[in-house]
Design a protein around this motif. Structure first.
Motif, PDB file in Angstrom:
ATOM      1  N   LEU A 193      40.985  46.716  37.603  1.00  0.00           N
ATOM      2  CA  LEU A 193      40.570  47.777  38.504  1.00  0.00           C
ATOM      3  C   LEU A 193      39.100  48.090  38.317  1.00  0.00           C
ATOM      4  O   LEU A 193      38.554  47.928  37.219  1.00  0.00           O
ATOM      5  CB  LEU A 193      41.369  49.068  38.244  1.00  0.00           C
ATOM      6  N   THR A 194      38.475  48.549  39.384  1.00  0.00           N
ATOM      7  CA  THR A 194      37.112  49.087  39.306  1.00  0.00           C
ATOM      8  C   THR A 194      37.170  50.529  39.791  1.00  0.00           C
ATOM      9  O   THR A 194      37.822  50.829  40.788  1.00  0.00           O
ATOM     10  CB  THR A 194      36.147  48.283  40.178  1.00  0.00           C
ATOM     11  N   LEU A 245      39.600  48.211  33.163  1.00  0.00           N
ATOM     12  CA  LEU A 245      39.006  49.158  34.104  1.00  0.00           C
ATOM     13  C   LEU A 245      37.492  49.125  33.984  1.00  0.00           C
ATOM     14  O   LEU A 245      36.919  49.512  32.966  1.00  0.00           O
ATOM     15  CB  LEU A 245      39.502  50.583  33.830  1.00  0.00           C
ATOM     16  N   VAL A 249      41.147  45.403  43.734  1.00  0.00           N
ATOM     17  CA  VAL A 249      41.443  46.813  43.983  1.00  0.00           C
ATOM     18  C   VAL A 249      40.422  47.694  43.258  1.00  0.00           C
ATOM     19  O   VAL A 249      40.083  47.451  42.097  1.00  0.00           O
ATOM     20  CB  VAL A 249      42.864  47.170  43.512  1.00  0.00           C
ATOM     21  N   ALA A 250      39.968  48.708  43.957  1.00  0.00           N
ATOM     22  CA  ALA A 250      39.071  49.707  43.365  1.00  0.00           C
ATOM     23  C   ALA A 250      39.610  51.103  43.629  1.00  0.00           C
ATOM     24  O   ALA A 250      40.359  51.334  44.585  1.00  0.00           O
ATOM     25  CB  ALA A 250      37.658  49.574  43.932  1.00  0.00           C
ATOM     26  N   LEU A 251      39.225  52.020  42.759  1.00  0.00           N
ATOM     27  CA  LEU A 251      39.469  53.450  42.946  1.00  0.00           C
ATOM     28  C   LEU A 251      38.140  54.112  43.261  1.00  0.00           C
ATOM     29  O   LEU A 251      37.121  53.763  42.664  1.00  0.00           O
ATOM     30  CB  LEU A 251      40.061  54.074  41.688  1.00  0.00           C
ATOM     31  N   ILE A 257      49.130  53.405  39.382  1.00  0.00           N
ATOM     32  CA  ILE A 257      48.895  51.959  39.457  1.00  0.00           C
ATOM     33  C   ILE A 257      49.096  51.323  38.087  1.00  0.00           C
ATOM     34  O   ILE A 257      49.718  50.261  37.959  1.00  0.00           O
ATOM     35  CB  ILE A 257      47.490  51.680  40.009  1.00  0.00           C
ATOM     36  N   ARG A 258      48.580  51.968  37.052  1.00  0.00           N
ATOM     37  CA  ARG A 258      48.723  51.413  35.709  1.00  0.00           C
ATOM     38  C   ARG A 258      50.190  51.335  35.282  1.00  0.00           C
ATOM     39  O   ARG A 258      50.608  50.396  34.612  1.00  0.00           O
ATOM     40  CB  ARG A 258      47.951  52.260  34.703  1.00  0.00           C
ATOM     41  N   TYR A 261      45.229  56.328  39.489  1.00  0.00           N
ATOM     42  CA  TYR A 261      45.026  55.401  38.367  1.00  0.00           C
ATOM     43  C   TYR A 261      46.292  55.306  37.517  1.00  0.00           C
ATOM     44  O   TYR A 261      46.755  54.202  37.192  1.00  0.00           O
ATOM     45  CB  TYR A 261      43.846  55.876  37.514  1.00  0.00           C
TER      46      TYR A 261
END
Length: 465
Positions: A34-35, A54, A9-11, A25-26, A22
């Motif tokens: 995460l990226t 992250l 998963v990325a933001l 999700i956290r 963010y």
């Protein structure tokens, strides 16, 4: 959220929507790697926060985006960017925070049963806020969120839960509702004009994306403007359609509000500047009826509505001039609607900003019959607007000026009005380049006019009330 577990998963984006995604999700998946793809300036701030799970990157190219199963994208980032489309062809799924919120609010039948979504090119913020105001006036706890200024993921699970949700959706977000697979109980569509062509790529794609809320979104009840040619031609076999603006439903006759043939009240004194905003009251009342409530009983509470900032907002008077902040105006249609509000008064109109390719020909043609005393152009597309209007200025008898910036435009407007009239900021274009957003542009306008920008900027009623 649970379906993100075990996936790559990325933001993408670190504005308010990105930060809300963010945090959400956290909160639900504290151990998920995460990226984040963001700008160089944002990267330093994020790294300083010290989340070991992250990873921060500043180059969101097709190869890197294609390495993820899911990319949670901020609304302002177009999915039609070449790198996004290339990654999507490789199997990457792009979703927004709106899709995550709707997926979390589905009942067993896949419906968000207490949700009213509002979209439209013009008037959606005022309409959504007015809807929340009337529902609250009727004693119903209501959440006001979405594109209006409070990301949905910031109110993912408020306690106690509201009875109703009033959610504004931009054309950047309507597809997220469709992507979530969750049907809103009510979806309101006000109008469809050309806008955001730089994000969508074409007028046809903009219209298609806007209408995804109604088609693929499959609302239980669709509330549509009977006077909009695009909306009135729709066929929605999976939704019950209720119309406003026509004589069978909620509509205006001059300034009088009617439900069918029954007079309800006069609207002229309501704090809703412009006939288009009073017309949107009809959309709100139709949506309230769609929820099974007595709309006629709630309609008088519109008299206590507090208008939103940056939307035909009268700041006050200085030196005989009234300053009106319509910085939210990002289309030529919106500028024309603003001019109509002040028909018959001495007006100096400030237009221009970021050029995203919208045509101004219809605006120019309208100046033959409804030109203000003066038009001052500014911004990136100012020269193009000026060139289009120049042949009409002498013919139609209005002053035409070209300004280097907003301050210069206001000086020229003041000179043209000579101490008597309205300085109307209704740019018909986004603020990008000169300002971070339309709010910053409106604040600068207020400051230059001699008003406190902090006192005019807050949107009333956000969140649960």
């Amino acid at each position: 959220m649970a379906r993100l577990q075990g996936r790559r998963v990325a933001l993408w984006g670190w504005g308010r929507e990105g930060r809300a995604a963010y945090r959400a999700i956290r909160e639900h998946l504290p151990h998920l790697p995460l990226t984040l793809f963001c700008s160089d300036g944002e990267a330093a701030e994020v790294r300083a926060a010290g989340d070991p799970l992250l990873e921060v990157e500043t180059a969101a190219d097709a190869v890197r985006l294609g390495a993820f199963d899911v990319v949670v994208k901020s609304p302002g980032i177009s999915p039609y960017k070449p790198e996004a489309m290339a990654a999507a062809r490789q199997g990457t799924r792009f979703v927004g925070g709106t899709a995550l919120w709707f997926a979390a609010h589905a009942d067993a039948a896949g419906v968000a049963g207490n949700v009213v979504c509002v979209t439209g090119t013009k008037g959606k913020s005022t309409t959504t806020s007015l809807l929340a105001h009337l529902l609250r006036a009727g004693g119903h706890a209501t959440a006001l969120a979405g594109n209006i200024g409070l990301p949905l993921l910031e109110v993912l699970d408020p306690q106690p839960a509201p009875e109703y949700w009033a959610i504004e959706l931009s054309s950047y977000q309507t597809g997220d509702v469709a992507a979530s697979g969750v049907r809103p109980q009510v979806a309101v569509a006000l109008n469809v004009f050309p806008e955001h062509l730089d994000w969508h790529g074409s007028h046809e794609r903009y219209v298609a994306d806007k209408l995804r809320l109604l088609g693929e979104g499959r609302p239980r009840i669709a509330v549509l403007n009977a006077n909009d040619p695009i909306l009135s031609a729709l066929h929605l076999p999976e939704s019950e359609v209720r119309w406003f603006g026509g004589r069978d439903g909620w509509h205006l006759r001059e300034d009088a509000l009617y439900r069918g043939d029954r007079f309800v009240m006069d609207t002229l004194a309501l704090p809703l500047p412009g006939r288009h905003n009073r017309g949107n009251l009809c959309a709100v009342l139709t949506a309230i009826e769609a929820l099974g409530l007595d709309a006629a009983a709630l309609a008088p509470h519109a008299a206590t509505f507090r208008p939103l900032p940056n939307r035909l907002q009268t700041l006050g008077a200085r030196g005989g001039l009234t300053y009106v902040n319509d910085s939210i105006s990002t289309t030529p249609h919106a500028s024309l609607a603003a001019l109509d509000v002040f028909r018959g008064r001495r007006v100096a109109l400030l237009v221009g900003g970021h050029d995203r390719g919208l045509p101004w020909d219809e605006f120019a043609a309208a100046m033959r019959t409804c030109a203000p005393l003066a038009i001052i152009t500014m911004g990136q597309n100012g020269p193009c607007i000026h060139a289009l209007l120049a042949p009409l200025a002498a013919e139609c008898g209005f002053v035409l000026g070209a300004a280097a910036d907003l301050a210069d435009a206001m000086r020229q407007a003041s000179d043209a009005l000579a101490g008597d009239g309205v300085v109307l900021l209704s740019p018909g274009a986004p603020s990008f380049g000169a300002y971070r957003d339309y709010v910053a542009r409106g604040r600068h306008f207020a400051e230059l006019a001699g008003f406190d920008p902090d006192s005019i900027s807050a949107i009333p009623g956000l969140g649960v009330g």
